[in-house]
Scaffold this motif. Structure first.
Motif, mmCIF file in Angstrom:
data_model
loop_
_atom_site.group_PDB
_atom_site.id
_atom_site.type_symbol
_atom_site.label_atom_id
_atom_site.label_comp_id
_atom_site.label_asym_id
_atom_site.label_seq_id
_atom_site.Cartn_x
_atom_site.Cartn_y
_atom_site.Cartn_z
ATOM 1 N N LEU A 33 0.828 -1.199 0.000
ATOM 2 C CA LEU A 33 0.000 0.000 0.000
ATOM 3 C C LEU A 33 0.868 1.257 0.000
ATOM 4 N N LYS A 34 1.856 1.298 0.879
ATOM 5 C CA LYS A 34 2.724 2.481 0.983
ATOM 6 C C LYS A 34 3.519 2.698 -0.301
ATOM 7 N N ALA A 35 4.050 1.627 -0.874
ATOM 8 C CA ALA A 35 4.838 1.751 -2.107
ATOM 9 C C ALA A 35 3.971 2.257 -3.257
ATOM 10 N N ALA A 36 2.784 1.681 -3.401
ATOM 11 C CA ALA A 36 1.900 2.091 -4.489
ATOM 12 C C ALA A 36 1.423 3.532 -4.293
ATOM 13 N N ALA A 37 1.122 3.915 -3.052
ATOM 14 C CA ALA A 37 0.686 5.279 -2.781
ATOM 15 C C ALA A 37 1.809 6.270 -3.062
ATOM 16 N N TYR A 38 3.032 5.902 -2.748
ATOM 17 C CA TYR A 38 4.190 6.764 -3.015
ATOM 18 C C TYR A 38 4.331 7.007 -4.516
ATOM 19 N N VAL A 39 4.276 5.954 -5.294
ATOM 20 C CA VAL A 39 4.397 6.082 -6.746
ATOM 21 C C VAL A 39 3.215 6.872 -7.310
ATOM 22 N N ALA A 40 2.018 6.637 -6.793
ATOM 23 C CA ALA A 40 0.842 7.378 -7.250
ATOM 24 C C ALA A 40 0.992 8.863 -6.947
ATOM 25 N N ASN A 41 1.606 9.194 -5.822
ATOM 26 C CA ASN A 41 1.841 10.595 -5.481
ATOM 27 C C ASN A 41 2.794 11.244 -6.486
ATOM 28 N N ILE A 42 3.831 10.538 -6.859
ATOM 29 C CA ILE A 42 4.763 11.050 -7.871
ATOM 30 C C ILE A 42 4.032 11.227 -9.197
ATOM 31 N N LEU A 43 3.220 10.255 -9.562
ATOM 32 C CA LEU A 43 2.466 10.329 -10.808
ATOM 33 C C LEU A 43 1.499 11.508 -10.791
ATOM 34 N N THR A 44 0.879 11.766 -9.650
ATOM 35 C CA THR A 44 -0.027 12.905 -9.518
ATOM 36 C C THR A 44 0.702 14.208 -9.843
ATOM 37 N N GLY A 45 1.891 14.385 -9.290
ATOM 38 C CA GLY A 45 2.675 15.583 -9.578
ATOM 39 C C GLY A 45 3.034 15.689 -11.048
ATOM 40 N N THR A 46 3.381 14.560 -11.641
ATOM 41 C CA THR A 46 3.740 14.547 -13.054
ATOM 42 C C THR A 46 2.542 14.922 -13.928
ATOM 43 N N ILE A 47 1.369 14.394 -13.599
ATOM 44 C CA ILE A 47 0.158 14.728 -14.361
ATOM 45 C C ILE A 47 -0.142 16.218 -14.242
ATOM 46 N N LYS A 48 -0.060 16.752 -13.025
ATOM 47 C CA LYS A 48 -0.316 18.181 -12.828
ATOM 48 C C LYS A 48 0.672 19.028 -13.614
ATOM 49 N N ASP A 49 1.954 18.658 -13.568
ATOM 50 C CA ASP A 49 2.970 19.404 -14.309
ATOM 51 C C ASP A 49 2.724 19.340 -15.806
ATOM 52 N N GLU A 51 -0.172 18.851 -17.341
ATOM 53 C CA GLU A 51 -1.348 19.656 -17.672
ATOM 54 C C GLU A 51 -1.001 21.143 -17.677
ATOM 55 N N LEU A 52 -0.213 21.579 -16.716
ATOM 56 C CA LEU A 52 0.199 22.980 -16.651
ATOM 57 C C LEU A 52 1.050 23.346 -17.867
ATOM 58 N N GLU A 53 1.963 22.464 -18.225
ATOM 59 C CA GLU A 53 2.812 22.706 -19.390
ATOM 60 C C GLU A 53 1.963 22.848 -20.661
ATOM 61 N N GLU A 54 0.963 21.984 -20.817
ATOM 62 C CA GLU A 54 0.090 22.069 -21.989
ATOM 63 C C GLU A 54 -0.694 23.376 -22.003
ATOM 64 N N ARG A 55 -1.184 23.800 -20.852
ATOM 65 C CA ARG A 55 -1.927 25.056 -20.779
ATOM 66 C C ARG A 55 -1.041 26.234 -21.144
ATOM 67 N N ILE A 56 0.185 26.242 -20.654
ATOM 68 C CA ILE A 56 1.123 27.327 -20.967
ATOM 69 C C ILE A 56 1.417 27.353 -22.460
ATOM 70 N N GLN A 57 1.637 26.190 -23.044
ATOM 71 C CA GLN A 57 1.905 26.131 -24.481
ATOM 72 C C GLN A 57 0.736 26.678 -25.288
ATOM 73 N N ARG A 58 -0.496 26.333 -24.889
ATOM 74 C CA ARG A 58 -1.675 26.853 -25.606
ATOM 75 C C ARG A 58 -1.763 28.369 -25.472
#
Length: 76
Positions: A33-49, A51-58
């Motif tokens: 559980l802890k390992a998967a949650a840790y990786v999911a947290n990293i993935l969450t940051g990557t998704i947010k980044d 999305e932000l990058e795409e918005r800036i480009q547009r």
């Protein structure tokens, strides 16, 4: 367990909810559980980044196009 495609924040949220449910049902242990949650947290940051990058480009493209049409002029 089936493979999951975690491409959006909603996907990650559902995945984490599923993990928590499986943990509470004693289907997975705390270490997993802890390992998967840790990786999911990293993935969450990557998704947010991403999305932000795409918005800036547009926005940059929109400003560039407006500048070419005479609607936007940079200060000189």
């Amino acid at each position: 367990m089936s493979k999951k495609r975690l491409q959006t924040l909603g996907d990650v949220r559902r995945y984490l909810a599923g993990l928590l449910n499986r943990f509470e049902a004693k289907e997975i242990d705390e270490v997993h559980l802890k390992a998967a949650a840790y990786v999911a947290n990293i993935l969450t940051g990557t998704i947010k980044d991403s999305e932000l990058e795409e918005r800036i480009q547009r926005l940059e493209e929109q400003l560039k196009n407006e500048g070419n049409n005479g609607k936007y002029r940079a200060a000189s």
